[in-house]
Scaffold this motif. Structure first.
Motif, PDB file in Angstrom:
ATOM      1  N   ILE A   3       0.839  -1.203   0.000  1.00 48.85           N
ATOM      2  CA  ILE A   3       0.000   0.000   0.000  1.00 48.85           C
ATOM      3  C   ILE A   3       0.873   1.252   0.000  1.00 48.85           C
ATOM      4  O   ILE A   3       0.614   2.212  -0.723  1.00 48.85           O
ATOM      5  N   TRP A   4       1.925   1.231   0.841  1.00 49.85           N
ATOM      6  CA  TRP A   4       2.817   2.393   0.918  1.00 49.85           C
ATOM      7  C   TRP A   4       3.535   2.622  -0.414  1.00 49.85           C
ATOM      8  O   TRP A   4       3.735   3.758  -0.826  1.00 49.85           O
ATOM      9  N   ALA A   5       3.904   1.541  -1.086  1.00 50.85           N
ATOM     10  CA  ALA A   5       4.608   1.666  -2.367  1.00 50.85           C
ATOM     11  C   ALA A   5       3.719   2.318  -3.417  1.00 50.85           C
ATOM     12  O   ALA A   5       4.208   3.035  -4.299  1.00 50.85           O
ATOM     13  N   PHE A   6       2.401   2.077  -3.321  1.00 53.18           N
ATOM     14  CA  PHE A   6       1.483   2.624  -4.320  1.00 53.18           C
ATOM     15  C   PHE A   6       0.606   3.738  -3.724  1.00 53.18           C
ATOM     16  O   PHE A   6      -0.516   3.965  -4.182  1.00 53.18           O
ATOM     17  N   GLN A   7       1.141   4.436  -2.717  1.00 50.48           N
ATOM     18  CA  GLN A   7       0.343   5.461  -2.043  1.00 50.48           C
ATOM     19  C   GLN A   7      -0.090   6.570  -2.985  1.00 50.48           C
ATOM     20  O   GLN A   7      -1.224   7.063  -2.918  1.00 50.48           O
ATOM     21  N   ARG A   8       0.806   6.982  -3.900  1.00 48.84           N
ATOM     22  CA  ARG A   8       0.462   8.062  -4.823  1.00 48.84           C
ATOM     23  C   ARG A   8      -0.688   7.655  -5.744  1.00 48.84           C
ATOM     24  O   ARG A   8      -1.608   8.437  -6.006  1.00 48.84           O
ATOM     25  N   THR A   9      -0.629   6.420  -6.223  1.00 46.28           N
ATOM     26  CA  THR A   9      -1.695   5.930  -7.095  1.00 46.28           C
ATOM     27  C   THR A   9      -3.021   5.868  -6.348  1.00 46.28           C
ATOM     28  O   THR A   9      -4.075   6.253  -6.876  1.00 46.28           O
ATOM     29  N   LEU A  10      -2.969   5.395  -5.106  1.00 46.03           N
ATOM     30  CA  LEU A  10      -4.188   5.314  -4.300  1.00 46.03           C
ATOM     31  C   LEU A  10      -4.755   6.694  -4.000  1.00 46.03           C
ATOM     32  O   LEU A  10      -5.986   6.870  -3.965  1.00 46.03           O
ATOM     33  N   CYS A  11      -3.874   7.680  -3.778  1.00 47.01           N
ATOM     34  CA  CYS A  11      -4.340   9.051  -3.517  1.00 47.01           C
ATOM     35  C   CYS A  11      -5.045   9.647  -4.727  1.00 47.01           C
ATOM     36  O   CYS A  11      -5.866  10.565  -4.580  1.00 47.01           O
ATOM     37  N   VAL A  12      -4.739   9.139  -5.905  1.00 55.06           N
ATOM     38  CA  VAL A  12      -5.397   9.626  -7.117  1.00 55.06           C
ATOM     39  C   VAL A  12      -6.719   8.892  -7.339  1.00 55.06           C
ATOM     40  O   VAL A  12      -7.725   9.498  -7.730  1.00 55.06           O
ATOM     41  N   ILE A  13      -6.754   7.588  -7.053  1.00 55.02           N
ATOM     42  CA  ILE A  13      -7.931   6.767  -7.369  1.00 55.02           C
ATOM     43  C   ILE A  13      -9.023   6.874  -6.301  1.00 55.02           C
ATOM     44  O   ILE A  13     -10.214   6.972  -6.623  1.00 55.02           O
ATOM     45  N   LEU A  14      -8.639   6.874  -5.021  1.00 51.41           N
ATOM     46  CA  LEU A  14      -9.628   6.794  -3.940  1.00 51.41           C
ATOM     47  C   LEU A  14     -10.531   8.018  -3.808  1.00 51.41           C
ATOM     48  O   LEU A  14     -11.760   7.865  -3.633  1.00 51.41           O
ATOM     49  N   PRO A  15     -10.001   9.269  -3.836  1.00 46.24           N
ATOM     50  CA  PRO A  15     -10.905  10.421  -3.650  1.00 46.24           C
ATOM     51  C   PRO A  15     -12.086  10.468  -4.612  1.00 46.24           C
ATOM     52  O   PRO A  15     -13.228  10.684  -4.159  1.00 46.24           O
ATOM     53  N   PRO A  16     -11.908  10.259  -5.923  1.00 47.37           N
ATOM     54  CA  PRO A  16     -13.096  10.273  -6.796  1.00 47.37           C
ATOM     55  C   PRO A  16     -14.108   9.194  -6.439  1.00 47.37           C
ATOM     56  O   PRO A  16     -15.329   9.428  -6.547  1.00 47.37           O
ATOM     57  N   LEU A  17     -13.623   8.011  -6.014  1.00 48.31           N
ATOM     58  CA  LEU A  17     -14.548   6.933  -5.665  1.00 48.31           C
ATOM     59  C   LEU A  17     -15.292   7.239  -4.375  1.00 48.31           C
ATOM     60  O   LEU A  17     -16.512   7.020  -4.276  1.00 48.31           O
ATOM     61  N   LEU A  18     -14.578   7.745  -3.363  1.00 46.81           N
ATOM     62  CA  LEU A  18     -15.202   8.029  -2.070  1.00 46.81           C
ATOM     63  C   LEU A  18     -16.183   9.197  -2.140  1.00 46.81           C
ATOM     64  O   LEU A  18     -17.177   9.233  -1.397  1.00 46.81           O
ATOM     65  N   LEU A  19     -15.919  10.145  -3.032  1.00 46.22           N
ATOM     66  CA  LEU A  19     -16.783  11.326  -3.149  1.00 46.22           C
ATOM     67  C   LEU A  19     -17.870  11.168  -4.206  1.00 46.22           C
ATOM     68  O   LEU A  19     -18.689  12.078  -4.402  1.00 46.22           O
TER      69      LEU A  19
END
Length: 585
Positions: A8-24
Motif C-alpha cells: 500500500i505504501w509503495a502505491f500510495q500516490r496511485t491510491l491518492c489519485v484513485i480513492l478520492p473520486p470513488l469516495l466522493l
C-alpha cells in the motif's frame, strides 16, 4: 511491517489519485445537479493540489475533462476560459523576466546593492532583503531566491573564516597579556564604562574613547558562543532571502501567481466593474503595505537572529570597526561584481525594455489622469497587450552594439537577438502558467454551474459579524491553508467562493478578496509552503523549528498589516464603504 502495508505504501500516490473520486462519488449521484457536479470536481482538485498526488499543473487540466462530462460547460467554453488577457499578461511578464535572467541583469542589480550597503551583518541582511524584495517584484520569487542564496553562502564563508582568525588572535593576545600582568578585576569602574558606552552610542567620538578604555576588560568569546553567534547569523541571512521574495511578490500584479489569479478572476466574475485591478491600481495599493511588511520583517529577523545590542547598532550606524571577516566578505562581493565586467549592450537593452514596460503598465490607466490607452478604442488595449508587445521586441532586438561588429570577421556572423525560443522554452515556468489558467477555468465553472452562489448562500450566517471581522477570519484561514498548499492553488480555490460570499452578504467584493489573496503569499512557517522556503531549507543551515519560530511572528504581522491597510487605505482607494451596483447577483 506486514507485506500488504508495504505494498500500500509503495502505491500510495496511485491510491491518492484513485480513492478520492470513488469516495466522493455519492455527491453528484445522490444530490444531482450541476452545483453538486462542480463541487465534486472542486473537492477532487483541492485534494490533489494539497496532497500533490499528481503534479499541480496536471491537476489544473481536470476542468477540461470533468466540466464537459458533467454538463457544466462545453469543451469549447472551458478551453476559452484557460486563456484570458491576464494569462497573456503573465506570459509576457515572464518572458521579460527570462530576459533579465539570461543577461544577468538581476545579478548586477543585486551585487550593486550589496557593494553599497557593506558587509556588517545587519547591513548585509538589509541589503539582501532590499535586493530580493525589488527583484521579486518583477521576476519569479523562486528564481530570485535561487540567485541570491549562493551569494549568501559565499559571503558567510568569508565572515566565518574572518571571525575564526580574529578569535585565535584575541586568544593569543590575552594569553600573552596574562603572563605580564594579573587579569583585571571586575570593579565598579569597569561596569561604569560598560554603561557609559551604551548610553553614548550616538556620539561616535565619545563612544570610541570609552571603547578604548574598555579594551582592557574585553570579554574573550568562547568557541561555543562564537559558533552559536555564527549559526544565528547564517540562519538570519538565509531566511531573510525567501521571506523578502514572498513579500516583494505582493507589491505588483505580476509579482506572484495569486495576484494574477485575483486580477483575472475579478475581471471575469465582474465584467461590468468600474474598478479594474490593473498594474497601476495594484501597485498603488499593495506597494505601501509590502514596504511596511518588509521593514517590520527586517526588524524582527534582525532582533531574533542577531540580538539587540546598542554597541552593535552604533557600530553599524557609524560604518566603522570592520572585522577581518567583514572586510573579506566585502572583497567577495566586490570580486563577484567585477567578474561581471562593464555593463553590456544587452543588459542596457533589457533594462530599457523592462523600465518602459513598467511605465506603460502604470500609465495605461493611472486613475488620477487620462492614460495613453485613450488613443485606442475603449477597453481594447490592456496590460496583457503591453506585456506581449514588449516581449515581442526581445526576440529581434540585437544583443550586441552595432559598433562592436565593425570588423570584417565579425560581419560574417549574424548577431543574435536578446532572446530565442529555445531559451524561453527551457526557462519559462510552464507549470505555473497552467496552474493559474486552470484556476480561471475552475472559477468559470463554479460560476456557470451555480456552485459559488450556493456556497455563498450557506455562509450567509456570517452577515451578523462586522465586515472587518469577516475579512480577518477568511484571511487567517487562507494564511494557514497556504502553509500546506500551493499559493496559486489556494487563491484559485478561495477567490470564486469569496466573490459569491461578498455578493450574498452585500459586501464590496474587494473587501473579501484582496486580503486573502495577499495572505496566500504569507507562507513563512514550513519548508513545503513555497519553493523559496524549500530552497533555503535545502542548504542545511536551518531547521523546521527555526522556520516556525521566525515565520509565525511574520504571519501575525502580515495578517495585521493586511487587515489594517484594507480597512483604512484600501477603504478609501477602492470605495469599500458601499456595495456597488455592478456586483449585484
Amino acid at each position: 511491517v506486514p507485506r500488504f502495508l508495504r505494498q500500500i505504501w509503495a502505491f500510495q500516490r496511485t491510491l491518492c489519485v484513485i480513492l478520492p473520486p470513488l469516495l466522493l462519488l455519492p455527491i453528484p449521484i445522490v444530490i444531482g445537479g450541476t452545483e453538486a457536479a462542480c463541487g465534486y470536481a472542486i473537492l477532487i482538485m483541492a485534494i490533489y493540489w494539497v496532497t500533490e498526488a499528481i503534479p499541480l499543473a496536471v491537476t489544473a487540466f481536470l476542468p477540461l475533462i470533468m466540466f464537459p462530462m458533467s454538463g457544466i460547460m462545453s469543451a469549447s467554453a472551458v478551453s476559452k476560459a484557460y486563456f484570458s488577457d491576464t494569462a497573456w499578461l503573465f506570459v509576457g511578464g515572464l518572458i521579460i523576466a527570462v530576459s533579465v535572467e539570461v543577461t544577468n541583469l538581476h545579478k548586477r542589480i543585486a551585487l550593486s546593492v550589496l557593494v553599497l550597503v557593506g558587509a556588517k551583518p545587519r547591513w548585509l541582511m538589509l541589503g539582501f532583503m532590499l535586493t530580493t524584495y525589488f527583484l521579486s517584484m518583477w521576476i519569479s520569487n523562486t528564481a530570485t531566491t535561487a540567485m541570491m542564496l549562493p551569494i549568501v553562502e559565499a559571503v558567510f564563508g568569508e565572515l566565518k573564516a574572518g571571525e575564526e582568525k580574529r578569535a585565535r588572535e584575541m586568544y593569543f593576545h590575552h594569553k600573552s597579556m596574562s603572563h605580564a600582568t594579573p587579569p583585571p578585576q571586575r570593579d565598579p569602574y569597569c561596569f561604569f564604562l560598560h554603561f557609559l558606552s551604551n548610553v553614548l552610542t550616538v556620539f561616535s567620538c565619545l563612544s570610541k574613547i570609552v571603547e578604548k578604555n574598555l579594551s582592557n576588560f574585553e570579554h574573550i568569546e568562547s568557541e561555543e558562543e562564537r559558533n552559536k553567534r555564527m549559526d544565528n547569523l547564517i540562519k538570519g541571512i538565509t531566511l531573510c532571502v525567501p521571506y523578502a521574495a514572498s513579500i516583494g511578490g505582493t507589491a505588483t500584479v505580476t509579482g506572484t501567481g495569486p495576484n494574477l489569479v485575483l486580477s483575472g478572476l475579478f475581471n471575469t466574475l465582474f465584467p461590468d466593474a468600474t474598478i479594474k485591478l490593473s498594474f497601476a491600481n495594484w501597485i498603488a495599493y499593495a506597494l505601501p503595505g509590502s514596504l511596511c511588511m518588509l521593514v517590520l520583517s527586517y526588524i524582527w529577523l534582525s532582533i531574533f537572529f542577531l540580538g539587540f545590542s546598542l554597541r552593535d547598532i552604533s557600530s553599524c550606524l557609524t560604518r566603522s570597526n570592520f572585522t577581518e571577516g567583514e572586510k573579506n566578505a566585502r572583497k567577495v562581493i566586490v570580486t563577484e561584481y567585477k567578474k561581471l565586467g562593464n555593463i553590456k549592450w544587452k543588459e542596457v537593452t533589457v533594462l530599457a525594455v523592462f523600465t518602459t514596460t513598467a511605465l506603460l503598465w502604470f500609465f495605461r490607466d493611472p486613475g488620477f489622469m487620462p492614460g495613453w490607452s485613450v488613443v485606442f478604442k475603449e477597453d481594447f488595449v490592456d496590460d496583457g497587450t503591453v506585456a506581449m508587445t514588449m516581449a515581442f521586441f526581445l526576440f529581434f532586438l540585437p544583443s550586441e552594439r552595432p559598433s562592436s561588429v565593425d570588423k570584417v570577421d565579425d560581419l560574417k556572423r549574424p548577431v543574435s537577438p536578446i532572446l530565442d525560443w529555445p531559451t524561453v522554452h527551457r526557462m519559462f515556468p510552464w507549470s505555473v502558467m497552467f496552474l493559474i489558467t486552470g484556476g480561471f477555468a475552475l472559477a468559470e465553472g463554479a460560476t456557470q454551474s451555480g456552485f459559488s452562489q450556493w456556497l455563498g448562500d450557506q455562509l450567509i450566517f456570517l452577515g451578523d459579524l462586522p465586515t472587518w471581522v469577516i475579512s480577518l477570519i477568511v484571511t487567517i484561514i487562507v494564511c494557514l491553508f497556504t502553509e500546506c498548499s500551493s499559493n496559486v492553488a489556494t487563491a484559485s480555490l478561495f477567490v470564486p467562493i469569496l466573490a459569491n460570499l461578498a455578493q450574498s452578504l452585500r459586501i464590496h467584493p474587494l473587501h473579501l478578496m484582496i486580503p486573502p489573496v495577499l495572505a496566500c503569499s504569507l507562507a513563512f512557517m514550513l519548508p513545503v509552503a513555497t519553493p523559496p522556503n524549500a530552497l533555503a531549507f535545502s542548504y542545511g543551515h536551518i531547521k523546521v523549528l527555526d522556520l516556525v519560530k521566525a515565520g509565525s511572528m511574520l504571519n501575525i504581522m502580515g495578517v495585521a498589516i493586511i487587515t489594517l491597510f484594507i480597512n483604512t487605505y484600501g477603504y478609501s482607494l477602492f470605495g469599500l464603504g458601499e456595495f456597488p451596483s455592478w456586483a449585484e447577483l
